[in-house]
Enzyme design. Structure first.
Site, PDB file in Angstrom:
ATOM      1  N   GLU A 157       0.833  -1.201   0.000  1.00 30.56           N
ATOM      2  CA  GLU A 157       0.000   0.000   0.000  1.00 30.56           C
ATOM      3  C   GLU A 157       0.871   1.256   0.000  1.00 30.56           C
ATOM      4  OE1 GLU A 157      -2.659  -0.982  -1.115  1.00 30.56           O
ATOM      5  OE2 GLU A 157      -4.130  -0.293   0.331  1.00 30.56           O
TER       6      GLU A 157
ATOM      7  N   THR B  66      -5.357   7.685  -4.651  1.00 32.05           N
ATOM      8  CA  THR B  66      -5.526   7.694  -3.186  1.00 32.05           C
ATOM      9  C   THR B  66      -4.676   8.786  -2.544  1.00 32.05           C
ATOM     10  OG1 THR B  66      -6.038   5.352  -3.170  1.00 32.05           O
ATOM     11  CG2 THR B  66      -5.263   6.279  -1.106  1.00 32.05           C
TER      12      THR B  66
END
Ligand code: HSE
Length: 307
Positions: free
Chosen positions: A128, A181
């Site tokens: 991530e 994101t």
């Protein structure tokens, strides 16, 4: 050569009030990945279909996870991966998390399941970080554990599986635009007003309690996000209209899926989920923006071997 074929689910993170702290898995949507153990000691990615992502392992979320695990375990083997993405990155449905969780699961399998699920979340968070600059646990935890998860603590990592009522379903619309994101995190305030914080943690409590007791009215009342949604909805054309369309068809509530642009609506029952999906679809058809719609129960299983 030993080969492993796995499915790693798409996930809906935040679930309105639980920014970075809650997520759940979908049933059918996700990545398919094929891992082959090799003697060279290298991590390679020989194929990615369905998305334009780096093949170089050190630049790819799944590659980063595999490299970290093999190094940590002092492994005397490497892996090659082929990644088939069934939905686009930048969707808000945990695309990088699905790949990261899949890599963690598969490499652990080749290591004789040396690591716990919690360890795997820690490794997958490195993926991530590679994808969006932050070590976020919500999507990867839901992908690895399946079901609905609460990240009770990041340091140390503490993940709690939350039971959900049988009939809980979700409709998701994925406008085919990309929201990064990292950008969606950069627009968030660094500090919160105490009144907003109070309402947010009260809704988290309400949602968890409603999920445990199967109180759909309480679930509905708790699906409010005052932390991220006010800043992020600008990235989603027609967000308010989508909410209205879903609520008209008796959704329990709606929210941005992860960092968007996907929007989810929870429902009681699959029939309602289908009506909600139909209403969102009907509105979005008028926007001229391409989109995909999914309906699902809560995906009880996380990453799994498929043959
Ligand atoms: N909780 C994260 C966010 C999920 O909303 O930024 C990102 O995938």
């Amino acid at each position: 050569m030993e080969e492993l074929h796995i499915f790693s689910p798409a996930t809906v993170a935040n679930v309105s009030c639980g920014f970075d702290a809650m997520a759940f898995a979908l049933e059918e949507l996700g990545d398919e990945m094929v891992f082959t153990k090799n003697d060279s000691g290298n991590v390679t990615i020989s194929e990615i279909t369905g998305a334009d992502l780096p093949l170089e392992a050190s630049k790819n979320a799944a590659g980063v996870v595999a490299l970290a695990m093999l190094k940590d375990a002092n492994a005397d083997f490497g892996v090659d991966m082929r990644i088939h993405k069934n939905y686009k990155p930048g969707s808000g449905l945990g695309s990088s998390a699905a790949s990261s969780a899949g890599a963690a699961f598969a490499v652990n399998h080749f290591l004789g399941n040396k690591y716990s699920k919690l360890d795997l979340v820690n490794f997958a968070m490195l993926g991530e970080e590679a994808a969006c600059g932050s070590q976020i646990a919500d999507n990867v935890a839901a992908a690895l554990y399946g079901g609905f998860v609460l990240i009770r603590s990041y340091e140390p990592l503490d993940i709690v599986a939350i039971s959900t009522p049988q009939e809980l379903c979700v409709a998701v619309i994925h406008p085919q635009i990309e929201v990064k994101t990292e950008e969606a995190r950069n627009v968030l305030p660094k500090n919160l007003d105490l009144h907003i914080a109070i309402s947010q943690w009260a809704n988290v409590g309400g949602l968890i309690s409603g999920l445990h007791s199967g109180d759909y009215d309480l679930i509905s009342r708790s699906l409010i996000d005052r932390v991220a949604e006010p800043y992020r909805k600008q990235f989603i054309p027609g967000f308010d209209e989508l909410r209205n369309a879903a609520m008209t068809e008796n959704a329990l509530g709606t929210g941005i899926s992860g960092s968007g642009p996907s929007v989810f609506a929870l429902t009681k029952g699959m029939e309602t989920a289908k009506s909600v999906a139909g209403a969102m679809e009907s509105f979005y058809s008028s926007t001229g923006i391409d989109f995909k719609v999914y309906v699902s129960g809560i995906g009880k299983n996380g990453v799994r071997i498929i043959d």
